[in-house]
Scaffold this active site. Structure first.
Site, PDB file in Angstrom:
ATOM      1  N   SER D  69       0.804  -1.232   0.000  1.00 55.19           N
ATOM      2  CA  SER D  69       0.000   0.000   0.000  1.00 55.19           C
ATOM      3  C   SER D  69       0.829   1.270   0.000  1.00 55.19           C
ATOM      4  CB  SER D  69      -0.943   0.019   1.207  1.00 55.19           C
ATOM      5  OG  SER D  69      -1.911  -0.982   1.061  1.00 55.19           O
ATOM      6  N   LYS D  72       0.389   3.336  -2.985  1.00 57.36           N
ATOM      7  CA  LYS D  72      -0.771   4.212  -3.194  1.00 57.36           C
ATOM      8  C   LYS D  72      -0.369   5.681  -3.213  1.00 57.36           C
ATOM      9  CE  LYS D  72      -3.785   0.832  -0.949  1.00 57.36           C
ATOM     10  NZ  LYS D  72      -4.479   0.440   0.294  1.00 57.36           N
ATOM     11  N   TYR D 196      -3.877  -2.999 -10.117  1.00 55.00           N
ATOM     12  CA  TYR D 196      -3.724  -2.747  -8.677  1.00 55.00           C
ATOM     13  C   TYR D 196      -2.826  -3.800  -8.026  1.00 55.00           C
ATOM     14  CZ  TYR D 196      -5.082  -2.208  -3.767  1.00 55.00           C
ATOM     15  OH  TYR D 196      -5.065  -2.050  -2.407  1.00 55.00           O
ATOM     16  N   TYR D 244      -4.606   3.746   8.028  1.00 56.50           N
ATOM     17  CA  TYR D 244      -5.948   3.185   8.222  1.00 56.50           C
ATOM     18  C   TYR D 244      -6.513   3.660   9.553  1.00 56.50           C
ATOM     19  CZ  TYR D 244      -3.713   0.347   4.694  1.00 56.50           C
ATOM     20  OH  TYR D 244      -3.012  -0.063   3.606  1.00 56.50           O
ATOM     21  N   VAL D 262       1.129  -3.566   3.934  1.00 61.00           N
ATOM     22  CA  VAL D 262       1.118  -4.847   4.657  1.00 61.00           C
ATOM     23  C   VAL D 262       2.368  -5.675   4.409  1.00 61.00           C
ATOM     24  CG1 VAL D 262      -1.389  -5.099   4.893  1.00 61.00           C
ATOM     25  CG2 VAL D 262      -0.226  -6.009   2.863  1.00 61.00           C
TER      26      VAL D 262
END
Lengths: 310, 310, 310, 310
Positions: D69, D72, D196, D244, D262
């Site tokens: 992530s 991103k 993705y 998050y 992760v």
């Protein structure tokens, strides 16, 4: 209250058909399935199968329509016949309090849908029926059950509707993959989805649907029989969960177990007394047939068949 | 299925009482209401009122217990008698899919509770019955209704239980103030809460409760009568919403309208056939009587009174 | 980017005041607190306290307004001084993703509010500051802190506003009782609520508020000091949680820690560089000052004080 | 606080590496992506890129890991370069208050994800970057950006990890189809998902990641530059949404914008002062690197680089 005679009931149905057809507000047809969006909204049909074998009808009772979620009742009956109470480890038996395609509860409840009549639960039921077989074989079993129950081999799957759903069914695809992420699909998501879309695309007339419902109404002379306990339990689920987040209101107004579909059909069971199918393709805000729901209300008042009547 | 004779039913109840009393797992009494926490858990009672006026019983059928949320059924009957369908502008008729004291849906649905049997909905119902009167007068009306329906003037409010709830009822106070913030309480929150706590503290035996329930079972010779439509509708709400988020399971297993309370009582209606009260103070995970729910299941199997039986 | 000179900043503030006062869309004043509903919407003030002791201002910088939720910052500072990190067992440090008075998360998270700046969290903070003392004593401590930080003994509580909230604050009463039901209030709900309503009713001018904020901006010569770690952490909470569900957008646009109140005030900290107070009573959809938020955006662009600037 | 000298910083990093490697509790590696489940948990690396071009490191700083992530951030930078603020019509800028793969908010907010750093939002960002091109071309653009920013052409996609995700990524497939059902995917779900999964499978060392992060730290001599406003805004999003539902705690403890993956990597930006990459594959309960988060805390304390420091 004493059940009306068949003659009185037929007169009532004819009159009801007239009243319904005079309406100006028919609700809106489901527009997210292209093939259903084209169905003219101003149509009505009702059929009542009685214990003596008669089927009384009015309106367009010979017009096949897409039974959509009404199929969930028959898939459930088939899968319970196959694996029995094992199913309940994978799906619950409680009203969801949310709309038919909600994914919210599924997150909170870790992939175990609330009941077999919301979309997520029906996908699990279909997946359990599929059980490592091919979709073709599984759908054949379901059709065999329906044709036997309705004593009519014309019941078929409308392929155009099935393909129409497939191309637009992102919400159901989301539910299927979400279930898979919790390990609650046993077959590849694509196979379960494909089977589900075809099952929903079964086309029936109200006459055929009312006849098929006799298996739940427990008529002694019906061509197929479920065990008394199984029929009672499916009826209970129809009562508490058969109309999504409009289930409570249907029980309140009509007082009979029922299951609706976005094609505008509703199957209604008066245990021991009648199996009723109504159809009108326009929907209300809960995604249930608008005119069909009102017709069901009239039938319950006229016949006194509410299970809460005593 | 044919109803059993009174003699067969009495034998069954005696046997059921024996079976239930042999159990080792009684569930847990509600511990958040101090006065209820002291009730010994290993108790069972059942009473069945029949259309001919007989009441058959077994177990501790002369032991008064706190009816708690079972009272919501009678408050609803009273308030519908007073203001009729106006009530439904303030409270819904759908299962909530959440626990009895949930506040979540209330936020999403802007202060209109899902149904009159979850706590938020019952507070609105009580508030509607209170209607600018004094709590004393309102409670007198409710007791008058219950005593008349049960033909027993001994039914009373257990003040110690009412005070016990008052001192710990923060969750209900939160719900009341939350409803008030949406303008869905018409009386000061303290008055509505006080009335609600006293209503829940009504003490009854299963004999008394079964007799009072005859008004819903629609026995022609019952001392008090509701209109057929009103009785049917209350029964429908009991079926879909009477056991909180365990309502679907009760319908699935027992197939009869019922309403439970955290005091361990359950009122069950077999329309036209029987009004049944069971009591056992230990609760299951949904807050319904554990042994009482199982006894209800046995009764439904033995008698064939399920409304889904036909 | 180099900070502007005081002269350039004063010119900018005067110009900003002119631009803001030419606006026609001021947002809507909070109408749920009667005393605030009467405040004329077309008002603006800004004050900037600098490390050298100067306070630059423009607009109605001598008009006291109700600081409302901006007080939560100072209550938090006081309570951390009293009990330190113990507070975090009772309240979290995460953005809530929901509106300021939401009760939903509280149910899911069993009575531990997400952060000290939503109402539920602020009630816990106030309750921790109250800590078995009398409200009068607690409020005196908070006022003492504010007066010392702002070097101004005129700061006071507007009793009319406090009473106005008390009579309409059902939502806060619901939150307080809900917290109490989980054991997360240590004082009677009425006392905590009373203290909370009075704390929110503190009236300050932007000059006073900017001066009080110096304690967070960590000016070496400020009259009161927090530990560096404590100041940093409160600033962090203001950045992630200071504008309810508009916090992300404020960080995105302005890039400075800020805390808003429904009275229309916002306290903004540029660590080491400035303590800024803006006021304009009309609110946007998130319950934050509409014009104040835009002014903050202009200030950040002009000064280059964004903490993300480097 | 004055920034430490490079020599003091290098000593600190060496010591930090020693302390971290002595730990016994490393958290748990992500087990839902098979290829990641095999990574030994007891590994640590840290790299700090400084404005003068130096990169200081300690631990396994030459071990490539899956950035997951963290990618991103770079996809967001690329897509903002392509379509600018148009992106915000499709995705929000607020912390979600829920876990990285939650689907709940998406239902409530009708398919517009809360921010670009939760999975649903990142799928929309990737979809916007894809924009009717082929995945290969899109991924080439992203790699080109990363290689340029890091001045290192060895950065590549780990195909085994990409395939590993593809075969197990039911949750992401559910999110993609759900977005599609609201019309918030513009490419076929399979293409967006494939892109993705490959973007998440980019492998980098902490040295490479720290160098790539310079584009956000706004070093004047960095090989690539974003506009000041764009860099500030991405930093703001990292601060409020980068971890998050642990974002608030990271801001509270570390006080720097950061984005975790992760795979155990975290990119941390001290605007104008440093770009920091840490890696340790074991995760805490929020899905962020357990040891990496603690190391970040130590770095912030030692350096005084918190943006809330002043």
């Amino acid at each position: 209250m004493i059940s009306p005679t068949p003659e009185a009931l037929q007169s009532f149905l004819d009159e009801l058909n007239g009243t319904m057809c005079d309406r100006t507000d028919w609700g809106r047809v489901a527009d997210y399935i292209p093939e259903l969006a084209d169905v003219p909204v101003d149509q009505f049909a009702i059929s009542v199968a009685l214990p003596d074998g008669q089927v009384l009808s009015a309106g367009r009772n010979d017009q096949p329509f897409s039974i959509q979620s009404v199929s969930k009742v028959f898939t459930l009956a088939c899968v319970l016949g196959r694996i029995g109470d094992q199913l309940w480890t994978r799906v619950g038996r409680e009203p969801s309090g949310t709309s038919f395609d909600s994914i919210v509860l599924l997150e909170r409840e870790k992939g175990r849908p609330r009941n077999p009549f919301i979309n997520a639960g029906a996908l699990v039921t279909t997946d359990a029926l599929l059980e490592r077989r091919m979709p073709r074989e599984t759908l054949a079993e379901l059709l065999h059950f329906l044709r036997g129950a309705a004593e009519d081999d014309d019941i078929h799957i409308d392929k155009a509707v099935a393909l129409s759903e497939k191309s637009t069914g992102h919400r159901n695809a989301a539910l299927a993959h979400y279930l898979a992420s919790f390990g609650n699909l046993r077959n590849p998501a694509e196979l379960t989805l494909g089977t589900y879309f075809h099952q929903c695309a079964i086309a029936m007339t109200t006459d055929q649907l009312a006849r098929a419902g006799r298996v739940l109404a427990r008529f002694p002379d019906a061509p197929m029989q479920l065990s008394p306990q199984r029929a009672r339990r499916i009826n209970a689920l129809m009562m508490t969960c058969g109309h999504y987040d409009g289930s409570g209101d249907f029980a309140f107004r009509v007082g009979l177990p029922g299951k609706s579909g976005v094609g505008g059909g509703i199957l209604i069971i008066a245990p021991g007394k009648a199996s009723i199918a109504v159809w009108s393709p326009g929907l209300n805000n809960y995604g249930n047939s608008k005119v069909g729901t009102e017709a069901a209300d009239h039938v319950a008042r006229f016949t006194g068949w509410s299970v809460f009547e005593g």
